[in-house]
Scaffold this motif. Structure first.
Motif, PDB file in Angstrom:
ATOM      1  N   GLN A  41      -1.727  39.526  25.085  1.00  0.00           N
ATOM      2  CA  GLN A  41      -3.154  39.503  24.795  1.00  0.00           C
ATOM      3  C   GLN A  41      -3.762  40.884  24.617  1.00  0.00           C
ATOM      4  O   GLN A  41      -4.577  41.099  23.728  1.00  0.00           O
ATOM      5  N   GLU A  42      -3.338  41.861  25.422  1.00  0.00           N
ATOM      6  CA  GLU A  42      -3.934  43.195  25.307  1.00  0.00           C
ATOM      7  C   GLU A  42      -3.577  43.893  23.998  1.00  0.00           C
ATOM      8  O   GLU A  42      -4.216  44.855  23.610  1.00  0.00           O
ATOM      9  N   MET A  43      -2.583  43.386  23.287  1.00  0.00           N
ATOM     10  CA  MET A  43      -2.189  43.970  22.002  1.00  0.00           C
ATOM     11  C   MET A  43      -2.599  43.088  20.817  1.00  0.00           C
ATOM     12  O   MET A  43      -2.148  43.314  19.709  1.00  0.00           O
ATOM     13  N   SER A  44      -3.463  42.103  21.075  1.00  0.00           N
ATOM     14  CA  SER A  44      -3.809  41.123  20.034  1.00  0.00           C
ATOM     15  C   SER A  44      -5.181  41.341  19.410  1.00  0.00           C
ATOM     16  O   SER A  44      -5.768  40.423  18.857  1.00  0.00           O
ATOM     17  N   ASN A  49      -4.221  34.797  23.741  1.00  0.00           N
ATOM     18  CA  ASN A  49      -2.855  34.328  23.495  1.00  0.00           C
ATOM     19  C   ASN A  49      -2.855  32.958  22.833  1.00  0.00           C
ATOM     20  O   ASN A  49      -2.018  32.682  21.973  1.00  0.00           O
ATOM     21  N   LEU A  50      -3.779  32.093  23.217  1.00  0.00           N
ATOM     22  CA  LEU A  50      -3.822  30.754  22.630  1.00  0.00           C
ATOM     23  C   LEU A  50      -4.264  30.796  21.175  1.00  0.00           C
ATOM     24  O   LEU A  50      -3.773  30.012  20.348  1.00  0.00           O
ATOM     25  N   GLU A  51      -5.166  31.705  20.838  1.00  0.00           N
ATOM     26  CA  GLU A  51      -5.542  31.876  19.428  1.00  0.00           C
ATOM     27  C   GLU A  51      -4.347  32.359  18.609  1.00  0.00           C
ATOM     28  O   GLU A  51      -4.108  31.890  17.503  1.00  0.00           O
ATOM     29  N   VAL A  52      -3.591  33.284  19.170  1.00  0.00           N
ATOM     30  CA  VAL A  52      -2.392  33.783  18.487  1.00  0.00           C
ATOM     31  C   VAL A  52      -1.369  32.654  18.356  1.00  0.00           C
ATOM     32  O   VAL A  52      -0.784  32.451  17.285  1.00  0.00           O
ATOM     33  N   LEU A  53      -1.163  31.889  19.427  1.00  0.00           N
ATOM     34  CA  LEU A  53      -0.227  30.765  19.368  1.00  0.00           C
ATOM     35  C   LEU A  53      -0.627  29.785  18.278  1.00  0.00           C
ATOM     36  O   LEU A  53       0.204  29.349  17.485  1.00  0.00           O
ATOM     37  N   GLN A  65       7.535  33.783  21.760  1.00  0.00           N
ATOM     38  CA  GLN A  65       7.798  34.335  23.085  1.00  0.00           C
ATOM     39  C   GLN A  65       6.476  34.676  23.739  1.00  0.00           C
ATOM     40  O   GLN A  65       5.676  35.423  23.170  1.00  0.00           O
ATOM     41  N   MET A  66       6.234  34.126  24.924  1.00  0.00           N
ATOM     42  CA  MET A  66       5.024  34.420  25.684  1.00  0.00           C
ATOM     43  C   MET A  66       5.321  35.564  26.639  1.00  0.00           C
ATOM     44  O   MET A  66       6.212  35.458  27.479  1.00  0.00           O
ATOM     45  N   ARG A  67       4.562  36.651  26.499  1.00  0.00           N
ATOM     46  CA  ARG A  67       4.832  37.853  27.294  1.00  0.00           C
ATOM     47  C   ARG A  67       3.523  38.407  27.838  1.00  0.00           C
ATOM     48  O   ARG A  67       2.611  38.726  27.076  1.00  0.00           O
ATOM     49  N   GLU A  68       3.428  38.502  29.141  1.00  0.00           N
ATOM     50  CA  GLU A  68       2.296  39.163  29.799  1.00  0.00           C
ATOM     51  C   GLU A  68       2.831  39.930  30.997  1.00  0.00           C
ATOM     52  O   GLU A  68       3.161  39.358  32.015  1.00  0.00           O
ATOM     53  N   LYS A  69       2.949  41.228  30.853  1.00  0.00           N
ATOM     54  CA  LYS A  69       3.543  42.070  31.889  1.00  0.00           C
ATOM     55  C   LYS A  69       2.599  42.334  33.069  1.00  0.00           C
ATOM     56  O   LYS A  69       3.054  42.546  34.184  1.00  0.00           O
ATOM     57  N   ASN A  70       1.294  42.345  32.833  1.00  0.00           N
ATOM     58  CA  ASN A  70       0.366  42.811  33.861  1.00  0.00           C
ATOM     59  C   ASN A  70      -0.496  41.711  34.464  1.00  0.00           C
ATOM     60  O   ASN A  70      -1.447  42.003  35.172  1.00  0.00           O
ATOM     61  N   TRP A  71      -0.204  40.474  34.171  1.00  0.00           N
ATOM     62  CA  TRP A  71      -0.981  39.362  34.717  1.00  0.00           C
ATOM     63  C   TRP A  71      -0.400  38.908  36.045  1.00  0.00           C
ATOM     64  O   TRP A  71       0.791  39.077  36.315  1.00  0.00           O
TER      65      TRP A  71
END
Length: 129
Positions: A41-44, A49-53, A65-71
């Motif tokens: 999400q921070e790079m979108s 994320n759901l809008e991107v999906l 691929q769902m990726r969230e490192k800082n959540w």
């Protein structure tokens, strides 16, 4: 634990989760995956994320691929559940980054393990690695 038979389908020893995953994957068209989108999400650029999906699904991607490192883990789990709801039965493979437990909990199709995650040997025997 059983494994998929080479030509005739799953062996008799598949768990219900494995059998469900096998059945879903049978519906995936015989086509090359030419794009492998990864959400973060921070790079979108302001999109969720759901809008991107939704955009990726509308464009016809066969995997995401769902990726969230800082959540926090609970937020990642909740998002993964929604990703699975939207991708299930839509001929789209769902890969979860870093969290084998979440991938198993939401019945994802796979997990991506990076260099800072536990080694693959620590996950041997799981149906996602």
């Amino acid at each position: 634990m059983g494994s998929k038979a080479a030509k005739g389908g799953p062996s008799q020893a598949l768990t219900p989760t494995q059998a469900g995953r096998y059945a879903r994957n049978l519906a995936i068209p015989d086509r090359a995956i030419d794009i492998f989108p990864v959400t973060c999400q921070e790079m979108s650029k302001g999109r969720t994320n759901l809008e991107v999906l939704d955009a990726v699904m509308a464009a016809g991607a066969g995997i995401i691929q769902m990726r969230e490192k800082n959540w926090k883990k609970k937020a990642i789990h909740d998002l993964a559940l929604e990703f699975r709801k939207r991708t299930y039965g839509q001929q789209i493979l769902l890969i979860i980054s870093d969290h084998v437990d979440i991938a198993l909990a939401v019945d994802a199709d796979g997990v991506h393990l990076g260099q800072e995650d536990l080694p693959i040997a620590a996950h041997v025997g799981l149906d996602l690695v």
